[in-house]
Design an enzyme around this catalytic site. Sequence first.
Site, mmCIF file in Angstrom:
data_model
loop_
_atom_site.group_PDB
_atom_site.id
_atom_site.type_symbol
_atom_site.label_atom_id
_atom_site.label_comp_id
_atom_site.label_asym_id
_atom_site.label_seq_id
_atom_site.Cartn_x
_atom_site.Cartn_y
_atom_site.Cartn_z
ATOM 1 N N ASP A 9 0.870 -1.160 0.000
ATOM 2 C CA ASP A 9 0.000 0.000 0.000
ATOM 3 C C ASP A 9 0.923 1.230 0.000
ATOM 4 O O ASP A 9 2.092 1.131 0.391
ATOM 5 C CB ASP A 9 -0.855 -0.047 1.272
ATOM 6 C CG ASP A 9 -1.667 1.201 1.467
ATOM 7 O OD1 ASP A 9 -2.428 1.556 0.558
ATOM 8 O OD2 ASP A 9 -1.525 1.838 2.530
ATOM 9 N N ASP A 11 -0.017 5.036 0.860
ATOM 10 C CA ASP A 11 -0.235 6.006 1.940
ATOM 11 C C ASP A 11 -0.286 5.284 3.288
ATOM 12 O O ASP A 11 -1.180 4.469 3.518
ATOM 13 C CB ASP A 11 -1.548 6.751 1.679
ATOM 14 C CG ASP A 11 -1.903 7.699 2.807
ATOM 15 O OD1 ASP A 11 -1.000 8.105 3.546
ATOM 16 O OD2 ASP A 11 -3.086 8.024 2.939
HETATM 17 P P1 B16 Z 1 -6.956 9.918 -3.967
HETATM 18 P P2 B16 Z 1 -3.640 4.159 -0.019
HETATM 19 C C1 B16 Z 1 -5.560 6.018 -0.096
HETATM 20 O O1 B16 Z 1 -4.237 5.641 -0.354
HETATM 21 C C2 B16 Z 1 -5.604 6.939 1.117
HETATM 22 O O2 B16 Z 1 -5.206 6.226 2.288
HETATM 23 C C3 B16 Z 1 -7.000 7.449 1.310
HETATM 24 O O3 B16 Z 1 -7.038 8.327 2.410
HETATM 25 C C4 B16 Z 1 -7.454 8.167 0.022
HETATM 26 O O4 B16 Z 1 -8.782 8.626 0.148
HETATM 27 C C5 B16 Z 1 -7.335 7.206 -1.155
HETATM 28 O O5 B16 Z 1 -6.000 6.739 -1.257
HETATM 29 C C6 B16 Z 1 -7.734 7.862 -2.467
HETATM 30 O O6 B16 Z 1 -6.791 8.845 -2.771
HETATM 31 O O7 B16 Z 1 -7.976 10.919 -3.555
HETATM 32 O O8 B16 Z 1 -5.555 10.486 -4.110
HETATM 33 O O9 B16 Z 1 -7.376 9.151 -5.204
HETATM 34 O O10 B16 Z 1 -3.556 4.070 1.472
HETATM 35 O O11 B16 Z 1 -4.575 3.117 -0.634
HETATM 36 O O12 B16 Z 1 -2.286 4.188 -0.685
HETATM 37 MG MG MG Z 2 -2.849 3.173 3.289
#
Ligand code: B16
Ligand code: MG
Length: 216
Positions: A9, A11
């Site tokens: 993953d 984030d």
């Molecule tokens: P975006 P991950 C996720 O990343 C985030 O943890 C989450 O908070 C966010 O809403 C989601 O990506 C979508 O992100 O708005 O940039 O498309 O943890 O799956 O790497």
């Molecule tokens: Mg994450």
Amino acid sequence: MPIRAFIFDLDGVITDTTEFHYLAWKRLADEEGITFTREDNEQLRGVSRRESLNRMLKGRPVDETTAQTWMTRKNDYYREYLQHITPSNLLPGVSRFLADARAAGLKLAIGSASKNAREVLDKLAILDHFDAVGDGYSVMNTKPAPDLFLWTAGRLGIPPIEAVVFEDAEAGIDAALAGGFWTVGIGQTNLMRAHMVVPDLAALTVSEVLERLNER
Ligand code: B16
Ligand code: MG
């Protein structure tokens, strides 16, 4: 079955963009008179932009045009914060862990819900470390559905039973388990369903993961 791939993953595992997501949602919420706290933000970990908006609204009705406009505004704010990301934003232990995994002959991939994943990886200067990148554009059904990790493993040509998913979010651990992957939970949050849990990648070696999961 020997483990042949690691899927990370983004984030919360590779870098901490959670704070930037928080600041962007908070800015939107403040402008619209919606209460939004750091605790509320924890519920958005790993879930899609659309589901994040739904959770931020807490049942408050908005029409589709407004929803789309608000998601665009949040993403614009988020992308402003992303401009400050450099390789110094890699979380502790990530560089060493990726290098060791590569040296051990493992395939490496990203499985992130984010539509900004490639840009973040580029700014961290690690995009070319990965054999595949699954992101917010790859599949329709987002975590906790297993689709993203299955899609990513498919790109690697590795079955789930031979791959480990590293995740900081419950939605991500549930997605990986539903897909039949091994799981390593990262962070302090409640990830009890994961096969192993560590605070960060600095607390783990590649051989420890392979030994502990190959034993099971
Ligand atoms: P975006 P991950 C996720 O990343 C985030 O943890 C989450 O908070 C966010 O809403 C989601 O990506 C979508 O992100 O708005 O940039 O498309 O943890 O799956 O790497
Ligand atoms: Mg994450």
